[in-house]
Design a protein around this motif. Structure first.
Motif: not given
Length: 251
Positions: A36-56
């Protein structure tokens, strides 16, 4: 950085292939969502969010995770969404989410993968699933090339039907269709607890070595498709259907 959410492995597979092709870091959102928490992320490269599709649309739990998290470094973001057919107008919502987070959205890539929603749709057998995964690989290769070259993902023309699917149909699905009360374990259950371990919302507990579902389900199908004894059913809707689990990507 490649950040993914998965229920039955489709998005994990795609994220793994992208990480391999881009030689980029791979991050699973599961422990953050489960906690139930967020992440604190660091990257100099683009963020790529990969996820399933739930009801479009993106699953609400993954959208909430992104909202709770901080992303330092790169201000560019790509979305890769796995689905059984299409993603409707999810790309528009992804752009809006990026604006909330101060990110520049570089587009949404739709990747058709084997259907896993055993609670509603037909699920392919192993041979058919392998064909679908093989057909998805060139799409992922083109996506990796676009990210590597700093290009936007190609846009997809949408219409009124897509607006309906990602709008009213999505809201109806989240309000009325996502229920856990139809899940039940048969006498084939061995009490291994894998279903409870795999639930991203901690919605399953074992009572007398049998799973019991609470009311926080997201219909990711991790429990029913990951049960090693195939002991879980979703009412009559899942009866006789194959249980689908995508293997991990092996480069």
């Amino acid at each position: 950085m490649i950040i993914y959410f998965t229920g039955t492995g489709n998005s994990r597979y795609c994220a793994g292939m992208l990480a391999d092709r881009l030689q980029d870091e791979l991050t699973d959102s599961f422990p953050f969502i489960r906690g139930g928490v967020g992440a604190e992320l660091v990257s100099q490269r683009p963020w790529v969010f990969v996820s399933p599709t739930y009801a479009w649309q993106l699953p609400r739990i993954f959208t909430d995770f992104i909202r709770k998290s901080s992303f330092s470094g790169s201000r560019e973001a790509y979305f890769v969404m796995t689905c059984g057919s299409d993603t409707g107008r999810a790309a528009a919502a992804n752009r809006a989410l990026c604006r909330e987070k101060g990110l520049l959205c570089r587009g949404t890539l739709t990747v058709v993968m084997p259907e896993n929603y055993v609670a509603m749709f037909p699920v392919p057998g192993e041979a058919e699933a392998q064909k679908i995964i093989a057909a998805a690989k060139p799409v992922l290769e083109s996506g990796a090339a676009a990210i590597r070259d700093g290009l936007d993902f190609p846009g997809v023309k949408t219409g009124l039907a897509d607006s309906f699917k990602s709008g009213l149909a999505n809201r109806f699905f989240n309000r009325f269709a996502i229920k856990a009360k139809a899940f039940a374990a048969s006498d084939a259950c061995v009490g291994c607890g894998k279903c409870a371990e795999s639930c991203p919302l901690g919605n399953i507990t074992l009572q007398n070595e049998r799973p019991v579902w609470d009311n926080r389900c997201t219909h990711c199908m991790a429990c029913i498709c990951g049960c090693p004894s195939e002991a879980i059913e979703y009412g009559k809707a899942s009866a006789g259907k194959p249980r689908y689990q995508c293997p991990e990507y092996r480069g």
